[in-house]
Design a protein around this motif. Sequence first.
Motif, PDB file in Angstrom:
ATOM      1  N   VAL A   1      56.365  38.238   8.642  1.00  0.00           N
ATOM      2  CA  VAL A   1      57.363  38.369   9.710  1.00  0.00           C
ATOM      3  C   VAL A   1      57.188  37.218  10.702  1.00  0.00           C
ATOM      4  O   VAL A   1      56.084  36.707  10.870  1.00  0.00           O
ATOM      5  N   PRO A   2      58.232  36.827  11.348  1.00  0.00           N
ATOM      6  CA  PRO A   2      58.128  35.654  12.218  1.00  0.00           C
ATOM      7  C   PRO A   2      57.371  35.913  13.507  1.00  0.00           C
ATOM      8  O   PRO A   2      56.841  34.982  14.108  1.00  0.00           O
ATOM      9  N   THR A   3      57.326  37.142  13.930  1.00  0.00           N
ATOM     10  CA  THR A   3      56.783  37.389  15.260  1.00  0.00           C
ATOM     11  C   THR A   3      55.834  38.590  15.208  1.00  0.00           C
ATOM     12  O   THR A   3      55.993  39.465  14.359  1.00  0.00           O
ATOM     13  N   PRO A   4      54.800  38.622  16.046  1.00  0.00           N
ATOM     14  CA  PRO A   4      53.802  39.698  15.956  1.00  0.00           C
ATOM     15  C   PRO A   4      54.361  41.035  16.393  1.00  0.00           C
ATOM     16  O   PRO A   4      54.669  41.225  17.552  1.00  0.00           O
TER      17      PRO A   4
END
Lengths: 658, 485
Positions: free
Chosen positions: B464-467
Amino acid sequence: MSATTITAEQFADDYYSSLQALTFNSRPIIESHTALAQENSQFASAIVSAIERRIEKAIPSQKLFALYLLDSISKNIGVPYTTLFSHNLFKTFTQTYGLVDDPTRCRLIKLFKTWKVPTAITGLPLFDINQLDKIETFLIKVTNPSNNDFSNANNVNSINNNSLNNNTINNNSNDLNIDNNNNNNNNNIINNLSTQRAPLIASKPNLIIEVNELILMVNTRLQASPNDEKGQQRFKLLNQLKTIIGSNSSISQTQLDEVAKQLQSIRDDEIMKLNNLKLQQQKELLKQQQQKQHKDVPFSVSQLQNFMNMGTNGNNSGNGNGMPTNNNNNNVLFNMMNSVMANNKPESLVVKSPPSMNTPPPSTNPLGLKNIAFLENILKKSANGNNATTNNSINTSINNFTNSINNKIDFKFIKPTKESILEDFVLSQSFINNHVLTSNEISLLYNFKPIQCDKCNKRFSDNNEGTILKKNHDEWHQRVEQRMKIGGSGLGGVVNRSWYLNEKDWIEFDYDLDEKETNNNINNNNVNNSHLYNNNVSAMNNNNSSNNLTKLKDGNVIAHTSLKITSNGTNDKKDREDRNDNKIDLSEAPKHIVRIPESSNNEVICKICREMQIGIFDEDEGEWIWKNAIDINGTVYHWSCWMEAKMRNNKRDRSPQR
Amino acid sequence: MDFALARTEVEIPAFHEWRVETSRTGVLNIKLESGTAEIFGTELTSNINYTFKESMKFAISTYHGCKISYTTTSPLDLEYISEETILKQILNLHLSIEKNNISNNNSNSRILIIGPKDSGKTSLARTLSSYSLKTSNSKPILINLNPQLSHFTMPSQLTACELYDSLDIETTTFGETMSTGPGTGLYRSQIPLVKNYGLESFTENLELYKCLINELSIEIDNKLSISNLKGNIIIDTPAFNVSNAKIIQHIINSFKINIILVVGNERLLVDLRKKLTLNDKVHMIKMPRSSGCIEKEPKYQRELQQKSIKQYFYGSNRCQLNPYTLHCFTTDFLFLKPKELDSSNMELMDFMNGDADDDDNDDDDYDPFAGNDNDNSKKKLERNWKYNNMFQIVDDPQETDLMNVIVSIIDDKDLDIKKLLSSNDIDEKEKLSIINKHVTMSSVLGFCYVSGFTSSTKKLKLLVPTPVTTLPGKVLVLTQMRYHE
């Protein structure tokens, strides 16, 4: 002023003294004096002598205008003035001719040519034909280079070098933009032919010469008006005649005589037609010149500026398309332009070299005329002949004016408006395929927004709005650079892509509005608070219920990500309350302070976000403190960072897959 | 290392362009020395050293003439100065459009670009967008309807983006979108609206494609209605030909197109004139194909797509990003998959018939006499689409469905998926219709990549691009895109 109480002498004296005002080519003065002459035709002879006196006495440079008055009266009123003027016309004209400079002579010749044209009413030339013939002979002699002895025989003193004189005249007519070739041709033809009025000896070779000459004349006329069907017919017939005469078969003398007669009538007709043609050209030229000289009073640049402003203002309230509605305006403007151009040329107006490619041209021009674009607009419009309200002569004169200044002045130094540059553009296939771009048009790409950021390629307009945008943009660069230095997002240098906006937020999103808010925020808060703002946005909350991407800060932290999906549909308000309950209350942050130990210096770096914290002096406590800070086992963090990290707990898998 | 490389200078005369193809491995570094230059409309500045990597193909063009210098770590695949440019026509076109806008009370133009494959549609679109930024105060909206391209995002999506800054010339995606970092430092991050199509070719599910175009146009209208400076709308399209006249007509009606640019194919222009019903305000302009257009081979196209997917997770040179791995279970989500025309499922016949019906409807829909604006917007909002033909639910997805697939995350905040699915009041068909309607009306929040799946535990490993600990949406669409780390 009643005729009964004034004698002819008194009137003549008054008239003469008022003529003193005719020191320049003034249509109003000439018109008013013409009207006076018309109203007081009982004093005609007195008026005529007054005018002749004026022509005689006036200094050479002003004689022409008095002759124009003569011309005006004769043409507008006619008898008795034409007859009266005819008496001394040769003397008046030749004397004047002998005393004036070459350009004026040129005008005199043109004036004279108008007199030879038969008037509409009488069908005869304006003045006595004998006088006119004498003048013509005189003119032909003085302008004929081969006729050297004339200068001695004549009482004209100033003519010493006829060939020079002739050249000047030709040059002048070139300068005056007449259709040069034709005109010179015409001159020669008329000058030569009209003197050969002696009856033709009807012999074959003579007739052939005659026919050739006539063909030439018809041809000249056809060039000026190619649609003349009769002219074309005549041209054909003459050519046929030429082959017949030129053939070897013998033609009886009576036939030849008949042909010679016919040719003579054709010649007469041709001469008249050519004269008419020239007259038209001259009329145009004359009008144009009169306008040029009309008000040759110098105007100052500031006056022009005033006028231009006036024009634009009137414009804005009026039709708004960049054209003054009033012809007079145009006229006055034109004259003013003329004088300004004359005063300022060429140094200040001519751009010495085109601006170098990288530097944008100066936005104000050397004259300080901000509105020259408006003027250019007018010129351009007139040049296109788009403007139906402008009368034709003004149109032509402006046209010529445009042409003449186009050679001298480069409009590059002005910043024309986008509208004026795009004036001629049409969204059509042929235009797009064929139009050749001018430098002005190309430079619209660069000059519409002339101010370029010195760090990137972004451009800004040079108005207020552009300045504000530029300022915001510079601040953005600063923020970005700062962030690049300290590394990443404020989360330990790790940067991630944010979620895209949902459709509702996307529709509402506006960078510029956002920018304003950011700026306010920065202005209203101290460093710590803006840092908090970042954390606020990036704060992650496990119990948050909806994906919320409200405030975006470019270069700041953006994603406000929500994680848990609630099972019940929650309304927005409740949703927000929930979020707030579970979120770090950032208003608490300033309350969390750490006293700066004596041993430490004023600055400390938060181990979580790696941003510098700078100590401030707390007046209440009388101590130096770090705001929004927490001391955990001797390490100082931002309190907000610490709380956030704590809440993030262990759930998150933070292993970047590289 | 840079200084060790020899700098080569190139002088480009006015109205010429320098066409370059960089090698697969080399790094090309370009600096503008003097003059003005641009790449697809994006102005170059001497303050920036531009870096191009990995088989970039582009042209530096100039209206004034310019001098550039470059270094490269390995020889360029191709490099020549061309005088056969269409710069004149493009700028004439652009300025004519601007003039047209002025004449129409400073309105905006709605431009549709049509042309065969590799005719320079995208180049024209980005050049016109960039020029709009430079010669007006409004912001153009660049729309991509070609699912093979990856404007601002991944391929298989349709996007609309209001441009705040010039387009990035060093990447093939035109620019970076929002991140938690400072961005590229050169350009503002772009904010695209992404609609999920999920397939690579518009022909594979026309109903879905047309529906998304309609939704996109509604959102554009809404956006324009609240902004005071209305920018031009510039629409890039897949390679339509004359047999696609119906869909072109659909785009024209949805977006109220007033300028149609046909690139590089005169015949197409003539044919379309006959086939399309246009009101007399619509301009049709033919633009020449630039001799610089290269034929994108399928392999190169594939590479570009992979590059843009990689860029989504890891960022570009100037803006490096860190994706995260998220572990979750397939049972947490609802998986959808766009229906494909050539799929051999039971509904194929239904679908085909539906499509045919649709065509009939279309003829009614686009009666020129009924085609006024009011009618149009009403129709837009009625949404009489065959929603059941768009996505299908993938119950209990298996490894073959999931592995290495790019998944779109659909914004579902207005829809309670669990409640809907567990409801007994509505039948399955109805449920699917509701879900599909929602998906087409919503936008994509982001993408993830399935890097692992254990079928026994149904455990999913996502990049995924973001935490995050959970994805922002419950509805995931399995796209046709595949990716390998």
